[in-house]
Design a protein around this motif. Structure first.
Motif, PDB file in Angstrom:
ATOM      1  N   TYR A 173       0.852  -1.195   0.000  1.00 44.96           N
ATOM      2  CA  TYR A 173       0.000   0.000   0.000  1.00 44.96           C
ATOM      3  C   TYR A 173       0.887   1.243   0.000  1.00 44.96           C
ATOM      4  O   TYR A 173       2.068   1.176   0.338  1.00 44.96           O
ATOM      5  CB  TYR A 173      -0.886   0.050   1.246  1.00 44.96           C
ATOM      6  N   GLU A 174       0.274   2.361  -0.351  1.00 48.43           N
ATOM      7  CA  GLU A 174       0.978   3.644  -0.316  1.00 48.43           C
ATOM      8  C   GLU A 174       0.134   4.671   0.429  1.00 48.43           C
ATOM      9  O   GLU A 174      -1.048   4.837   0.133  1.00 48.43           O
ATOM     10  CB  GLU A 174       1.268   4.139  -1.733  1.00 48.43           C
ATOM     11  N   MET A 175       0.743   5.333   1.406  1.00 47.54           N
ATOM     12  CA  MET A 175       0.113   6.466   2.072  1.00 47.54           C
ATOM     13  C   MET A 175       0.503   7.719   1.300  1.00 47.54           C
ATOM     14  O   MET A 175       1.680   7.957   1.021  1.00 47.54           O
ATOM     15  CB  MET A 175       0.610   6.559   3.521  1.00 47.54           C
ATOM     16  N   PHE A 176      -0.511   8.519   0.932  1.00 47.76           N
ATOM     17  CA  PHE A 176      -0.283   9.687   0.081  1.00 47.76           C
ATOM     18  C   PHE A 176      -0.839  10.924   0.771  1.00 47.76           C
ATOM     19  O   PHE A 176      -2.021  10.961   1.109  1.00 47.76           O
ATOM     20  CB  PHE A 176      -0.965   9.472  -1.275  1.00 47.76           C
ATOM     21  N   ASP A 177       0.009  11.927   0.976  1.00 41.34           N
ATOM     22  CA  ASP A 177      -0.385  13.123   1.724  1.00 41.34           C
ATOM     23  C   ASP A 177      -0.029  14.368   0.920  1.00 41.34           C
ATOM     24  O   ASP A 177       1.083  14.473   0.376  1.00 41.34           O
ATOM     25  CB  ASP A 177       0.338  13.147   3.079  1.00 41.34           C
ATOM     26  N   TYR A 178      -0.957  15.311   0.844  1.00 36.49           N
ATOM     27  CA  TYR A 178      -0.765  16.526   0.053  1.00 36.49           C
ATOM     28  C   TYR A 178      -0.226  17.667   0.921  1.00 36.49           C
ATOM     29  O   TYR A 178      -0.686  17.879   2.045  1.00 36.49           O
ATOM     30  CB  TYR A 178      -2.086  16.971  -0.578  1.00 36.49           C
ATOM     31  N   LYS A 179       0.724  18.428   0.357  1.00 36.83           N
ATOM     32  CA  LYS A 179       1.287  19.594   1.034  1.00 36.83           C
ATOM     33  C   LYS A 179       1.232  20.784   0.082  1.00 36.83           C
ATOM     34  O   LYS A 179       1.732  20.709  -1.039  1.00 36.83           O
ATOM     35  CB  LYS A 179       2.746  19.347   1.439  1.00 36.83           C
ATOM     36  N   THR A 180       0.629  21.902   0.537  1.00 36.92           N
ATOM     37  CA  THR A 180       0.469  23.054  -0.342  1.00 36.92           C
ATOM     38  C   THR A 180       1.356  24.240   0.053  1.00 36.92           C
ATOM     39  O   THR A 180       1.292  25.287  -0.580  1.00 36.92           O
ATOM     40  CB  THR A 180      -1.001  23.525  -0.349  1.00 36.92           C
ATOM     41  N   GLY A 181       2.178  24.077   1.084  1.00 35.86           N
ATOM     42  CA  GLY A 181       3.017  25.179   1.533  1.00 35.86           C
ATOM     43  C   GLY A 181       4.093  25.553   0.521  1.00 35.86           C
ATOM     44  O   GLY A 181       4.409  24.800  -0.406  1.00 35.86           O
ATOM     45  N   LYS A 182       4.682  26.719   0.725  1.00 36.13           N
ATOM     46  CA  LYS A 182       5.720  27.226  -0.177  1.00 36.13           C
ATOM     47  C   LYS A 182       7.099  26.667   0.157  1.00 36.13           C
ATOM     48  O   LYS A 182       8.043  26.832  -0.613  1.00 36.13           O
ATOM     49  CB  LYS A 182       5.767  28.754  -0.102  1.00 36.13           C
ATOM     50  N   TYR A 183       7.226  26.036   1.321  1.00 44.60           N
ATOM     51  CA  TYR A 183       8.531  25.572   1.767  1.00 44.60           C
ATOM     52  C   TYR A 183       8.500  24.073   2.052  1.00 44.60           C
ATOM     53  O   TYR A 183       7.470  23.518   2.426  1.00 44.60           O
ATOM     54  CB  TYR A 183       8.961  26.328   3.027  1.00 44.60           C
ATOM     55  N   LYS A 208      13.598  19.123   3.747  1.00 45.94           N
ATOM     56  CA  LYS A 208      13.021  17.778   3.821  1.00 45.94           C
ATOM     57  C   LYS A 208      13.282  17.037   2.508  1.00 45.94           C
ATOM     58  O   LYS A 208      12.409  16.929   1.639  1.00 45.94           O
ATOM     59  CB  LYS A 208      11.525  17.856   4.124  1.00 45.94           C
ATOM     60  N   ASP A 209      14.510  16.506   2.383  1.00 45.33           N
ATOM     61  CA  ASP A 209      14.824  15.667   1.234  1.00 45.33           C
ATOM     62  C   ASP A 209      14.509  14.215   1.585  1.00 45.33           C
ATOM     63  O   ASP A 209      13.973  13.918   2.658  1.00 45.33           O
ATOM     64  CB  ASP A 209      16.286  15.846   0.823  1.00 45.33           C
ATOM     65  N   LEU A 210      14.852  13.286   0.685  1.00 42.06           N
ATOM     66  CA  LEU A 210      14.498  11.887   0.920  1.00 42.06           C
ATOM     67  C   LEU A 210      15.177  11.322   2.155  1.00 42.06           C
ATOM     68  O   LEU A 210      14.591  10.522   2.892  1.00 42.06           O
ATOM     69  CB  LEU A 210      14.847  11.053  -0.315  1.00 42.06           C
ATOM     70  N   ASN A 211      16.428  11.727   2.414  1.00 46.19           N
ATOM     71  CA  ASN A 211      17.110  11.245   3.614  1.00 46.19           C
ATOM     72  C   ASN A 211      16.421  11.744   4.869  1.00 46.19           C
ATOM     73  O   ASN A 211      16.264  11.005   5.847  1.00 46.19           O
ATOM     74  CB  ASN A 211      18.576  11.693   3.603  1.00 46.19           C
ATOM     75  N   ILE A 221       2.950  20.285  -3.609  1.00 49.06           N
ATOM     76  CA  ILE A 221       2.360  20.880  -4.805  1.00 49.06           C
ATOM     77  C   ILE A 221       3.209  22.043  -5.316  1.00 49.06           C
ATOM     78  O   ILE A 221       3.432  22.201  -6.512  1.00 49.06           O
ATOM     79  CB  ILE A 221       0.929  21.386  -4.513  1.00 49.06           C
ATOM     80  N   ASN A 222       3.671  22.869  -4.385  1.00 48.01           N
ATOM     81  CA  ASN A 222       4.389  24.091  -4.761  1.00 48.01           C
ATOM     82  C   ASN A 222       5.881  24.033  -4.481  1.00 48.01           C
ATOM     83  O   ASN A 222       6.559  25.061  -4.554  1.00 48.01           O
ATOM     84  CB  ASN A 222       3.781  25.287  -4.001  1.00 48.01           C
ATOM     85  N   LYS A 223       6.405  22.840  -4.178  1.00 53.69           N
ATOM     86  CA  LYS A 223       7.822  22.782  -3.827  1.00 53.69           C
ATOM     87  C   LYS A 223       8.443  21.422  -4.151  1.00 53.69           C
ATOM     88  O   LYS A 223       8.942  20.725  -3.282  1.00 53.69           O
ATOM     89  CB  LYS A 223       7.992  23.105  -2.324  1.00 53.69           C
ATOM     90  N   GLY A 224       8.349  21.047  -5.430  1.00 55.72           N
ATOM     91  CA  GLY A 224       9.167  19.903  -5.823  1.00 55.72           C
ATOM     92  C   GLY A 224       8.452  18.644  -6.219  1.00 55.72           C
ATOM     93  O   GLY A 224       9.092  17.685  -6.661  1.00 55.72           O
ATOM     94  N   GLY A 225       7.138  18.549  -6.024  1.00 54.49           N
ATOM     95  CA  GLY A 225       6.425  17.363  -6.454  1.00 54.49           C
ATOM     96  C   GLY A 225       6.375  16.259  -5.407  1.00 54.49           C
ATOM     97  O   GLY A 225       6.306  16.522  -4.210  1.00 54.49           O
ATOM     98  N   ILE A 226       6.433  15.005  -5.870  1.00 58.30           N
ATOM     99  CA  ILE A 226       6.207  13.853  -5.006  1.00 58.30           C
ATOM    100  C   ILE A 226       7.525  13.282  -4.492  1.00 58.30           C
ATOM    101  O   ILE A 226       8.449  13.044  -5.260  1.00 58.30           O
ATOM    102  CB  ILE A 226       5.431  12.757  -5.766  1.00 58.30           C
ATOM    103  N   PHE A 227       7.583  13.059  -3.181  1.00 56.33           N
ATOM    104  CA  PHE A 227       8.734  12.445  -2.529  1.00 56.33           C
ATOM    105  C   PHE A 227       8.249  11.179  -1.830  1.00 56.33           C
ATOM    106  O   PHE A 227       7.329  11.243  -1.011  1.00 56.33           O
ATOM    107  CB  PHE A 227       9.361  13.400  -1.517  1.00 56.33           C
ATOM    108  N   THR A 228       8.863  10.047  -2.153  1.00 56.30           N
ATOM    109  CA  THR A 228       8.403   8.757  -1.635  1.00 56.30           C
ATOM    110  C   THR A 228       9.539   8.011  -0.956  1.00 56.30           C
ATOM    111  O   THR A 228      10.645   7.907  -1.510  1.00 56.30           O
ATOM    112  CB  THR A 228       7.847   7.879  -2.775  1.00 56.30           C
ATOM    113  N   VAL A 229       9.271   7.510   0.237  1.00 58.00           N
ATOM    114  CA  VAL A 229      10.223   6.631   0.913  1.00 58.00           C
ATOM    115  C   VAL A 229       9.553   5.270   1.112  1.00 58.00           C
ATOM    116  O   VAL A 229       8.335   5.183   1.289  1.00 58.00           O
ATOM    117  CB  VAL A 229      10.680   7.202   2.278  1.00 58.00           C
ATOM    118  N   VAL A 230      10.359   4.223   1.063  1.00 61.62           N
ATOM    119  CA  VAL A 230       9.866   2.870   1.295  1.00 61.62           C
ATOM    120  C   VAL A 230      10.117   2.524   2.754  1.00 61.62           C
ATOM    121  O   VAL A 230      11.256   2.569   3.230  1.00 61.62           O
ATOM    122  CB  VAL A 230      10.559   1.858   0.370  1.00 61.62           C
TER     123      VAL A 230
END
Length: 291
Positions: free
Chosen positions: A174-184, A194-197, A228-237
């Motif tokens: 399964y995948e948990m998907f959460d939306y973020k609309t902030g500028k940062y 907040k990078d992948l690491n 949405i406004n800062k880089g798109g989708i970031f996914t960790v397993v």
């Protein structure tokens, strides 16, 4: 006795504000940016609920805010955005919204649907939308016992929250998907990106992982944040190490908060921008001390 990702992050930023907001229950009025984010979320919540309904053979949903909606109405994102914009503009009457605000949220919606069409809820297998959880932590360290008003009060810590969407890729993934609309895309307390690491140890994702593995113990998870406004989708397993880190984070935070009898302010002089501009508790009191 409850832990949310917002409360744990607030404690990390300012212990005193945590006390005022999450212990004493002084609710902070919703800011405009947060409300615009809620409007965006509502459109995708409706789309997720509608897709889940179609998976069950239903042709309509009943929304807590908008009432009965047909699936075709749910697919019309402009119609849902109109409902959402009008609804939240009315209930958050302390805020003033204009055409620019309406257009901004609409542009976020259209960007998400066009640029990342594969994550349009209508193209996904939805397990849950707006998944609320309230889970008791049955661990020895999570027990509490105290005296309030001469009466003994005891129990266990609970974790609480709401996840935007849970998606099914296969029977055991399964995948948990959460939306973020902030500028940062930064940690508010530390300023770190907040990078992948970073996201492997993000408080929100760690708390959500505990909840997900409690609700769906036999499933493996991907955890995604859509900025949405800062880089798109970031996914960790999520793996076993991340789950262990999640339990350690929760235990360490709960013990620290439980033993804190002298909460610190982020900046006692209130010159930090987070105090000066973003915290209502750092403003001069409007109460007349002579009354």
């Amino acid at each position: 006795v409850y832990a949310r990702s917002s409360s744990l992050n607030q404690y990390k930023t300012c212990e005193m504000r945590y006390l005022f907001e999450y212990v004493l229950g002084n609710k902070v009025p919703t800011g405009k940016s947060a409300c615009l984010g809620t409007m965006f979320h509502k459109t995708f919540e409706i789309r997720s609920l509608a897709k889940k309904a179609t998976q069950s053979g239903d042709d309509r949903i009943v929304d807590d805010n908008f009432g009965e909606l047909t699936i075709n109405q749910c697919k019309d994102y402009k119609y849902i955005h109109d409902l959402s914009f009008n609804y939240y503009s009315n209930i958050e009457s302390h805020l003033k919204f204009g055409q620019k605000d309406y257009n901004d949220v609409l542009s976020w919606i259209e960007f998400a649907l066009e640029k990342y069409a594969e994550y349009d809820p209508f193209n996904l297998n939805i397990v849950a939308a707006e998944l609320f959880f309230d889970i008791e932590i049955n661990k020895p360290w999570a027990k509490y016992e105290t005296i309030i008003g001469g009466e003994k009060v005891s129990g266990n810590l609970h974790i609480k929250g709401t996840m935007d969407t849970v998606i099914k890729h296969s029977d055991n993934v399964y995948e948990m998907f959460d939306y973020k609309t902030g500028k940062y895309r930064t940690d508010f307390a530390t300023g770190k990106e907040k990078d992948l690491n970073y996201l492997k140890n993000d408080t929100q994702l760690l708390l959500y992982l505990i909840a997900l593995k409690t609700l769906y113990p036999d499933v493996d998870f991907m955890l995604s944040l859509f900025y949405i406004n800062k880089g798109g989708i970031f996914t960790v397993v999520a793996d076993e190490q991340m789950l262990n880190n999640a339990w350690k984070m929760l235990e360490d935070n709960y013990k620290d908060i439980s033993k804190n009898y002298n909460p610190r302010q982020l900046d006692p002089k209130h010159s930090d921008y987070r105090c000066k501009y973003l915290c209502p508790f750092s403003k001069p009191s409007e109460v007349d001390p002579s009354v």
